[in-house]
Motif scaffolding. Structure first.
Motif, short mmCIF file in Angstrom:
data_model
loop_
_atom_site.label_atom_id
_atom_site.label_comp_id
_atom_site.label_asym_id
_atom_site.label_seq_id
_atom_site.Cartn_x
_atom_site.Cartn_y
_atom_site.Cartn_z
N ILE A 35 -8.99 -2.18 -2.19
CA ILE A 35 -8.76 -2.09 -0.75
C ILE A 35 -10.05 -2.03 0.06
O ILE A 35 -10.01 -1.92 1.28
CB ILE A 35 -7.86 -0.89 -0.38
N ASN B 256 -2.95 -3.85 2.17
CA ASN B 256 -2.98 -2.88 1.08
C ASN B 256 -3.74 -1.61 1.48
O ASN B 256 -3.36 -0.50 1.10
CB ASN B 256 -3.63 -3.50 -0.16
N LYS C 149 -1.52 0.57 3.74
CA LYS C 149 -0.51 1.28 2.96
C LYS C 149 -1.12 2.47 2.24
O LYS C 149 -0.52 3.55 2.15
CB LYS C 149 0.15 0.31 1.97
N TRP C 150 -2.33 2.27 1.71
CA TRP C 150 -3.00 3.36 1.00
C TRP C 150 -3.34 4.49 1.95
O TRP C 150 -3.15 5.67 1.62
CB TRP C 150 -4.28 2.83 0.33
#
Length: 382
Positions: free
Chosen positions: A332, A360, A363-364
């Motif tokens: 990421i 991504n 989302k992390w």
């Protein structure tokens, strides 16, 4: 009902650390945790800007905090649990009195003052962290390190660290991440009491949706961090010098940057555009190809990094093994080596591939922030 007396050297709501304190207090209220807050007010920005132009600014700043600490030190609540934020700004003598005279103490760790008198454990010119004082506190004196952000003498600093070791059994360190926990154990021993809370300020809503972008200007690289040497401003400028055909943006005044790095800058590919999060920085980060957050110390969870991962197309960091960066998935963000030439090659590769790691990364960040929020609530309820 859980009760705290909270002592803070930083005013709630002021800048990054203050935003976390404000969020923490709000969570106390939401979870029926009673607290009494005692803090040292931060001078108003307008006053600071005026006084910074005066030749005696540092003396005035030290006098201001000295007076407030003198007043505050006479007012210590010895009953119940105590939570301390930023002891070096609160004042070491004041903090020592709090620790000595109370039975249960929690200290939230913002930076690395617990083993580094500079707070940011960084070796200039090496582009990496310094861990000398973990095993030998006298190294700071040998290296000529100066305290930051406030002037503190070596003897006073060493005495404070010894006090933390002496009263270690009644102190619980509240840390932001695993690397910080490891450093605490190295400094104070494996018996140290530690709780990991993380870092979340509640400054933005958590959603994977992308909002419309209202800016057309696109830079190849933008710097996003505090204007401090340890947070990589010179590293960013060296990238700029090595990539004359790429465009760079620094959201600070040119004169401020030159003061930090100690030399003048005349780079045609570098734009200085002073702005904060709400006056353009957020949109510049969203539109730029790569946001660079190049901290060179054992940094915990920096707000600039979390926000960059959430909003930027791509984020580049310097791969410091004892920092929070080591806990972030390689998928990421772009992890740069200390070498400028190798970093340039890696960045050019990502630009060529036209990468976009945002989804991504976002989302992390959402998951991380949710975990941090839960950790804070669990701590308050325990």
């Amino acid at each position: 009902m859980k009760k705290f007396t909270i002592y803070s050297g930083i005013e709630p709501g002021k800048k990054g650390a203050g935003m976390f304190i404000q969020y923490f207090l709000r969570q106390c209220e939401n979870n029926n945790v009673f607290f009494t807050l005692k803090y040292i007010p931060t001078p108003q920005n307008s006053l600071v800007k005026i006084l910074k132009k005066a030749p005696f600014y540092d003396s005035l700043k030290n006098l201001y905090y000295h007076v407030y600490r003198a007043i505050s030190s006479k007012n210590i609540d010895v009953k119940g649990k105590v939570l301390i934020f930023h002891p070096q700004s609160l004042g070491l003598d004041y903090t020592k009195n709090i620790i000595i005279n109370t039975t249960e103490v929690f200290i939230y760790i913002f930076d690395n003052f617990f083993f580094c008198i500079k707070s940011y454990n960084y070796i200039p010119d090496n582009n990496t962290e310094c861990l000398l004082c973990i095993n030998n506190l006298a190294a700071s004196r040998q290296k000529g390190c100066e305290s930051f952000p406030n002037k503190i003498g070596y003897e006073k600093y060493l005495s404070f660290i010894e006090l933390l070791k002496y009263y270690n059994e009644k102190i619980t360190f509240l840390v932001q991440n695993q690397s910080q926990e490891d450093l605490i154990f190295q400094m104070f021993g494996r018996k140290s009491k530690i709780k990991t809370l993380g870092m979340f300020t509640g400054e933005f809503s958590l959603s994977v949706d992308r909002e419309p972008l209202n800016i057309k200007t696109e830079f190849d690289f933008i710097f996003h961090n505090t204007l401090v040497e340890a947070k990589g401003i010179l590293f960013f400028i060296k990238l700029c010098e090595a990539l004359p055909f790429k465009t760079f943006l620094i959201p600070f005044k040119k004169i401020e940057v030159e003061k930090i790095i100690g030399r003048s800058l005349k780079l045609k590919n570098l734009v200085f555009y002073p702005c904060n999060w709400d006056s353009g920085l957020r949109d510049f980060i969203r539109s730029s190809k790569i946001t660079v957050v190049p901290s060179l110390w054992s940094s915990p969870v920096e707000g600039s990094l979390i926000k960059s991962l959430y909003y930027s197309k791509n984020v580049a960091v310097v791969d410091i093994k004892t920092s929070f960066v080591s806990e972030i998935p390689d998928t990421i963000c772009i992890k740069l080596p200390p070498s400028i030439s190798k970093s340039v090659d890696l960045l050019l590769e990502h630009l060529k591939d036209d990468d976009d790691l945002n989804l991504n990364a976002k989302k992390w960040v959402i998951q991380y922030c949710e975990n941090s929020k839960n950790n804070i609530v669990q701590f308050l309820k325990s």
